[in-house]
Design an enzyme around this catalytic site. Structure first.
Site, PDB file in Angstrom:
ATOM      1  N   HIS A   6       0.813  -1.226   0.000  1.00  0.00           N
ATOM      2  CA  HIS A   6       0.000   0.000   0.000  1.00  0.00           C
ATOM      3  C   HIS A   6       0.845   1.276   0.000  1.00  0.00           C
ATOM      4  CE1 HIS A   6      -3.292  -2.657   0.316  1.00  0.00           C
ATOM      5  NE2 HIS A   6      -3.362  -2.751   1.624  1.00  0.00           N
ATOM      6  N   HIS A  34      -9.908   1.202   0.634  1.00  0.00           N
ATOM      7  CA  HIS A  34      -9.737   0.041   1.500  1.00  0.00           C
ATOM      8  C   HIS A  34     -10.784   0.014   2.620  1.00  0.00           C
ATOM      9  CE1 HIS A  34      -7.719  -3.174   3.665  1.00  0.00           C
ATOM     10  NE2 HIS A  34      -6.730  -3.191   2.787  1.00  0.00           N
ATOM     11  N   GLU A  40     -11.747  -4.319  -3.008  1.00  0.00           N
ATOM     12  CA  GLU A  40     -10.831  -3.273  -3.458  1.00  0.00           C
ATOM     13  C   GLU A  40     -10.550  -3.399  -4.953  1.00  0.00           C
ATOM     14  OE1 GLU A  40      -7.323  -3.370  -0.705  1.00  0.00           O
ATOM     15  OE2 GLU A  40      -8.515  -4.992   0.161  1.00  0.00           O
TER      16      GLU A  40
END
Length: 379
Positions: A133, A204, A343
């Site tokens: 991420h 998310h 996602e």
């Protein structure tokens, strides 16, 4: 004297209304003042999007996070269907991706490295030997500039500097959240760069359509319009293969509860690796926003969620790493599998998989991506 008194009254009324704006609770019970703080030299805040139907989405510009999302159930009672925290301090206390706008690159990049035009790019490693991420300085940990042009629209902007977390290029980012009268939350992503780089953004949010995160999401039924998924190695990095769904616990090509899917074969090697589902699905929607990518339904409330996206993949994560250590809104501990992440994104570790749809963004080009979370009711 009369003019002075009138001025004082008007001033008091104005100041009172400002205080009311900061202290008034949202539909989901949040207080704006609890999200107002200086972080990294910038002001954080809480913004509420509303529609005439009574739905509400609360977003903080810290990490572009959806904090609460309230939609009606079959009894026309509003339910907050995402996990989050009551104040900014909880988001700052421990790195997390709850509700966040994720970038530059969502998901994992193997060994924190990839090759771009012959040069090896070395990234910040924040997941063992890997990057996840966007690294420690990922956008979920940055403060966006916010503008709310209407009650139902929020625009967030951020400038990611060249070299941030190791990624090349200065990137101008814009994320627009729009809440429709039909209870659809649309997220439009936009980015430009001054140097060749990679971009793969997503949201998310952890969904729990029961509206009660004390309950897990195992009774939720899930349908994913995909025929294959990307399996993982022992370090949760995609192997580069595309495996068919048929005959596996990952087969959500027809609506099935998450519990039933897990019970198909709980000893499956991929299920064991992720302690549940945490895998990317290869969508067959061709990036067409008129085609549903995934459907979720909670039998307890009748709330349904339809996901539409321009992205080629969908990461399905069943909150396997939640362990009760994080105390969320209204003092609820977030235990294992009390949230479901959907996602939309390019496939994980794409910068190291040139055969997959590319995440490369060149100067002069524009990165655009759209995701729609459409809520409804089934009786």
């Amino acid at each position: 004297m009369k003019k002075t008194s009138l001025f004082i009254i008007l001033l008091s009324t104005f100041l009172g209304s400002c205080q009311d704006t900061d202290t008034q609770k949202t539909i989901s019970g949040l207080e704006r003042k609890n999200f107002q703080q200086q972080v990294k030299g910038k002001q954080t805040d809480l913004y509420a999007l509303k529609n005439a139907s009574g739905a509400e989405v609360c977003i903080t510009n810290y990490g572009g996070r959806i904090v609460s999302l309230s939609v009606p159930d079959r009894e026309n009672q509003l339910q907050d269907v995402v996990l989050g925290f009551d104040n900014i301090d909880e988001y700052l206390a421990k790195p997390s991706s709850f509700g966040a706008t994720v970038g530059r690159v969502a998901n994992r990049i193997a060994n924190g490295k990839f090759v771009l035009d012959g040069d090896t790019i070395t990234l910040d490693r924040n997941n063992g030997e890997h990057t996840i991420h966007g690294g420690t300085e990922g956008w979920q940990n940055q403060v966006f500039d916010a503008e709310q042009p209407s009650d139902s629209v929020l625009v967030l902007r951020y400038v990611s500097k060249d070299g941030e977390a190791g990624f090349p290029g200065q990137v101008q980012v814009k994320v627009t959240f729009s809440l429709s009268e039909e209870n659809a939350l649309k997220i439009d992503y936009f980015a430009e760069t001054d140097k060749k780089t990679v971009i793969n953004m997503t949201n998310h949010s952890f969904f729990n359509l029961s509206g009660n995160p004390e309950k897990n999401i195992l009774d939720h039924t899930l349908l994913v319009h995909a025929d294959a998924y990307t399996p993982l190695n022992e370090q949760l990095i995609t192997t580069g293969k595309l495996e068919p769904l048929v005959g596996t616990p990952f087969d959500f090509t027809r609506p099935i509860s998450i519990k039933e899917a897990l019970m198909k074969d709980s000893s499956h090697a991929q299920v064991q690796l992720a302690q549940g589902f945490d895998h990317n699905y290869v969508l067959r929607t061709d990036g067409n926003l008129s085609h549903v990518a995934a459907e979720v339904y909670a039998p307890t409330t009748g709330i349904s969620l339809y996901v539409y996206t321009t992205e080629p993949g969908l990461q399905v994560y069943t909150g396997n790493m939640l362990d009760g250590s994080r105390i969320g809104k209204k003092g609820v501990a977030y235990n294992k599998q009390t949230g479901l992440c959907l996602e939309p994104q390019h496939y994980p570790d794409t910068p190291n998989k040139p055969e997959w749809p590319t995440t490369i963004l060149d100067p002069g080009e524009q990165y655009t991506s759209t995701t729609i979370y459409q809520f409804g009711i089934q009786n």
